[in-house]
Design a protein around this motif. Structure first.
Motif, short mmCIF file in Angstrom:
data_model
loop_
_atom_site.label_atom_id
_atom_site.label_comp_id
_atom_site.label_asym_id
_atom_site.label_seq_id
_atom_site.Cartn_x
_atom_site.Cartn_y
_atom_site.Cartn_z
N GLY A 152 -5.87 -4.17 0.98
CA GLY A 152 -4.64 -4.41 0.23
C GLY A 152 -3.39 -4.32 1.07
O GLY A 152 -2.49 -5.15 0.96
N MET A 210 -3.49 -7.95 -6.96
CA MET A 210 -4.12 -6.80 -6.29
C MET A 210 -4.17 -5.59 -7.23
O MET A 210 -5.18 -4.90 -7.34
CB MET A 210 -3.31 -6.42 -5.04
CG MET A 210 -3.64 -7.25 -3.82
SD MET A 210 -2.34 -7.17 -2.54
CE MET A 210 -2.09 -5.44 -2.33
N VAL A 256 -3.27 0.70 -2.76
CA VAL A 256 -2.89 -0.38 -3.68
C VAL A 256 -2.27 0.18 -4.96
O VAL A 256 -1.18 -0.23 -5.38
CB VAL A 256 -4.12 -1.27 -4.03
CG1 VAL A 256 -3.80 -2.21 -5.19
CG2 VAL A 256 -4.53 -2.09 -2.81
#
Length: 622
Positions: A282, A310, A326
Motif C-alpha cells: 500500500g 486501498m 493502509v
C-alpha cells in the motif's frame, strides 16, 4: 560466542520483558492479582540490580587501554544481540559498547575497526534519537553527524583499505548523512527553507549515488550490496512528499526528484512482488500515485480513487505491517487530497471519506495494543494533527488507548488523576479563592455546578499528564537496568511530546498541565527549560499534579519493589522539605491537617489497588 556473563545479561533482558505484563487469569481474586503483580515487581528489581552489576563489570569499568582482545570480541557479539534496527532489545547499551570499541580501535590503530564502529555509533544514535521539542532537530543530530561524517571521510582513503566489508561501512556512513540534513532558515537568497533543505539533502544524495552507481567502485567490490544501497537512498528521498503536501506552492524541482525516486522504488517493488507472486504494498502504491500527482502526471481524482480502493479493500482482521499502514495513514491522506478537489466532486466523495475514517477508528481499537504499541504510538504522533477533525469522543478514546498501550504508565496516570481530583476538592473546601479562574471557571462553588466541572477537568488533566511517555515506549520499557544519561535526556522530552499531542487535538489547557508537571514551583529547576510562563488558568492544577505525581511514583509498593518504594510518611516529609522550591506551599500544606493526612494515606492505598486490578484485568478504559 559469548561467555556466561554476557549471555546472562541477554537472558535477564528477555525475562524482564516477560515480567512487565503479569499473567492475570480469569477467576483470580483481587488479593491474588495484587500478589502476582508484586512478585513480578520484586523479580524485576533483582534483575535490575544484577544487570547493573554485570554492565559495571563487563562495560562501564573498562577503558580502551584495559580491554583485552577476547573481551572486545565478546562485547562486539553482545552489541549484535542488543541492536537490530527496529527490533532492538537494548539500543542504549549497544551504543555504549560501540563507543568503547571505537576507542579500543583508535588505541590500537585498527582502522577497519574504527570505521566499523563509527558506522555503528551513528546508526545506534539514529535509533536512540528523538525530536528536541521543536519537531525539527533531534537531540543527537550533532553526534550522528560527527560519526557519519568521520566514517564518510575515509572515502578519500578507499584504495588503501583492503577489507570489502569495511568499504561497505564507508558507503553506509556517506549515505546516512542524509539523516542529519538541517531544517535551515531562509538565507537571504529568496529560496524557502524547504528549498534550501532540499538542496542540502541533494548534495548528500548525489555524492552517495555517484559512488553507488560508479562502475569503478562496483568492480573493486562486487560483493557490496550496491543495488540495495541505491534503493535505500531512493526510498528515503520519497519522504519529501510531506513537503509537497504542506507547501503553499510546492517546488517543481522537489516534485521531479520525488517522482524519480518513487518510480525507482515502484519498479523495484513490482519486480519483488512478481517474484513472490503477491500484490504491491500500500505505501508503494500511495507514494507512486502521490508523486505522479504532484508532478502533474495524475489527476487528484485518480489518486483519491486509488486511496479509496486501498482502504475499502483492506481487511479489519489483518495486522500485517502493510495493512496497519493502509488503514491508519490512508484516511489522513484522503482528508488532504479530497481537499484539493473542486467543491462538487469533494461533496460527492464525502460519504466514502467518512467510511474510511470510521474504518480507521474501528481498526485502531481492534489492534492488539500490547503487541503493536510502538507502531501505534508512532502513527498517532504523526496523525494527531488530523484528529481535530474527529469528534471529541473519538479523541478521548484515542488518548485512553495510547495510555493503555503501556500498563505501568496507565496505572500511574489513573492514580494521579484520582489524587488530582482529591486534592482539588480539598482545596475548594479550604481555599476556594485559589481555584477561581481555573479552566476559565469564575466562581468555584457547589451551587453553580462549576465545582463538579472543575473536578472532572482536574481528573482528566492528571490522567493525561504523562501521555508523552507513551511516545517513548522504547525508553520507558527498559526495566532491566538503570537508565543511561542519553536515555534520560530522551525521557525528559515526554512533557513536550504530551503537550504537543494534546494541543494537536485541541486540548490546550490540559496540554499546559502535561508540559509543566516536572517544573519546580519556584521556576528554578525541573524540565523542560522554557521561555513561556505557565498560564494562570492551569497554574494551580499543575501545582497539584507536581505534588501528587511524586506522591504516587515514590510510594508505589505494588508495581515496583518494596526495596525501591518509600513509605507514605517519608514521602510527605520530602514534599515538606521541597515546599516553596520544588512544590507549591498551598498544596503541601493541605497535608498539615491530621485528618486529611490520614484520609489521603488510605485513599492512595485503596485507589492504587483498585486501579492495578482494573488495568491488569484488561478492563475497558473508563
Amino acid at each position: 560466542g559469548m561467555d556466561n556473563l554476557y549471555k546472562r545479561y541477554v537472558e535477564n533482558l528477555n525475562a524482564a520483558c516477560g515480567l512487565v505484563k503479569p499473567q492475570v487469569t480469569p477467576g483470580m481474586s483481587e488479593e491474588q492479582i495484587i500478589e502476582t503483580i508484586r512478585s513480578g515487581a520484586e523479580r524485576l528489581f533483582r534483575i535490575h540490580q544484577e544487570n547493573d552489576g554485570i554492565l559495571q563489570e563487563i562495560l562501564f569499568s573498562k577503558t580502551a587501554e584495559t580491554l583485552a582482545p577476547k573481551e572486545a570480541e565478546q562485547l562486539s557479539a553482545l552489541a549484535d544481540e542488543l541492536f537490530s534496527y527496529n527490533r532492538s532489545p537494548d539500543t542504549g547499551v549497544a551504543y555504549r559498547i560501540h563507543k568503547l570499541l571505537y576507542e579500543y580501535g583508535e588505541f590500537h590503530q585498527d582502522v577497519d575497526r574504527m570505521i566499523r564502529e563509527l558506522y555503528h555509533q551513528g546508526i545506534t544514535m539514529l535509533y536512540l534519537n528523538v525530536s528536541a521539542g521543536d519537531g525539527k532537530k533531534g537531540l543527537f543530530d550533532d553526534l550522528m553527524e560527527k560519526y557519519f561524517s568521520a566514517g564518510a571521510a575515509y572515502l578519500e582513503r578507499y584504495g588503501e583499505i583492503g577489507n570489502g566489508q569495511t568499504r561497505g561501512y564507508i558507503i553506509r556512513c556517506l549515505g546516512n548523512l542524509k539523516h542529519v540534513v538541517r531544517d535551515l532558515e531562509e538565507d537571504g537568497s529568496g529560496r524557502s527553507p524547504e528549498e534550501i533543505e532540499w538542496e542540502e539533502y541533494m548534495k548528500c544524495f548525489n555524492r552517495t549515488m555517484d559512488v553507488v552507481n560508479s562502475s569503478d567502485y562496483r568492480q573493486m567490490n562486487p560483493e557490496i550490496p550496491w543495488d540495495s544501497f541505491a534503493y535505500t537512498m531512493h526510498y528515503d528521498r520519497t519522504k519529501f512528499l510531506a513537503n509537497l503536501r504542506t507547501e503553499e506552492a510546492p517546488s517543481p524541482m522537489i516534485a521531479q526528484g520525488v517522482l524519480e525516486s518513487a518510480e525507482y522504488v515502484y519498479r523495484h517493488q513490482e519486480a519483488a512482488a512478481k517474484a513472490k507472486n503477491r500484490g504491491l504494498g500500500g505505501r508503494t502504491r500511495y507514494v507512486h500515485g502521490a508523486a505522479r500527482y504532484h508532478a502533474g502526471l495524475l489527476s487528484v481524482e485518480e489518486l483519491v480513487d486509488t486511496l479509496f480502493e486501498m482502504c475499502e479493500s483492506s481487511d479489519l482482521g489483518d495486522f500485517s505491517g502493510d495493512n496497519i499502514w493502509v488503514l491508519m495513514y490512508t484516511p489522513e491522506y484522503l482528508m488532504y487530497y479530497t481537499g484539493e478537489m473542486p467543491e462538487e466532486k469533494r461533496q460527492a466523495v464525502q460519504a466514502r471519506l467518512q467510511g474510511a475514517l470510521d474504518k480507521q477508528q474501528e481498526f485502531l481499537f481492534r489492534l492488539p495494543r500490547n503487541e503493536y504499541a510502538l507502531q501505534v504510538t508512532r502513527i498517532l504522533q504523526l496523525t494527531a494533527g488530523y484528529m481535530v477533525n474527529h469528534d471529541k469522543n473519538f479523541c478521548q478514546r484515542v488518548l485512553d488507548y495510547i495510555l493503555a498501550c503501556h500498563p505501568p504508565t496507565f496505572v500511574h496516570s489513573k492514580v494521579v488523576g484520582l489524587l488530582t481530583r482529591w486534592f482539588c476538592r480539598r482545596l475548594a473546601q479550604v481555599r476556594p479563592e485559589l481555584l477561581e479562574g481555573t479552566f476559565g471557571l469564575e466562581s468555584i462553588d457547589e451551587a453553580s455546578g462549576n465545582l463538579e466541572t472543575l473536578l472532572e477537568l482536574a481528573y482528566q488533566s492528571g490522567l493525561r499528564h504523562d501521555l508523552g511517555k507513551c511516545m517513548l515506549l522504547n525508553y520507558i520499557g527498559l526495566y532491566s537496568r538503570r537508565l543511561l544519561d542519553e536515555e534520560f535526556a530522551c525521557i525528559k522530552q515526554h512533557a513536550v511530546f504530551g503537550c504537543r499531542l494534546l494541543e494537536a487535538i485541541g486540548m490546550e489547557e490540559m496540554a499546559m498541565a502535561a508540559h509543566y508537571h516536572h517544573s519546580s514551583f519556584d521556576g528554578a529547576g525541573g524540565y523542560p527549560r522554557h521561555e513561556r510562563e505557565c498560564p494562570a488558568s492551569v497554574r494551580v492544577i499543575v501545582d497539584i499534579i507536581t505534588v501528587v505525581d511524586s506522591l504516587d511514583a515514590g510510594t508505589d509498593d505494588v508495581g515496583r519493589s518494596y526495596a525501591a518504594a518509600k513509605s507514605y510518611e517519608r514521602l510527605v516529609e520530602e514534599l515538606r522539605a521541597g515546599k516553596g522550591t520544588r512544590y507549591a506551599p498551598h498544596v503541601v500544606e493541605l497535608l498539615d491537617d491530621p485528618v486529611f493526612y490520614e484520609d489521603t494515606k488510605r485513599f492512595l492505598a485503596e485507589s492504587r489497588r483498585q486501579v492495578y486490578v482494573e488495568v491488569y484485568c484488561d478492563a475497558p478504559c473508563s
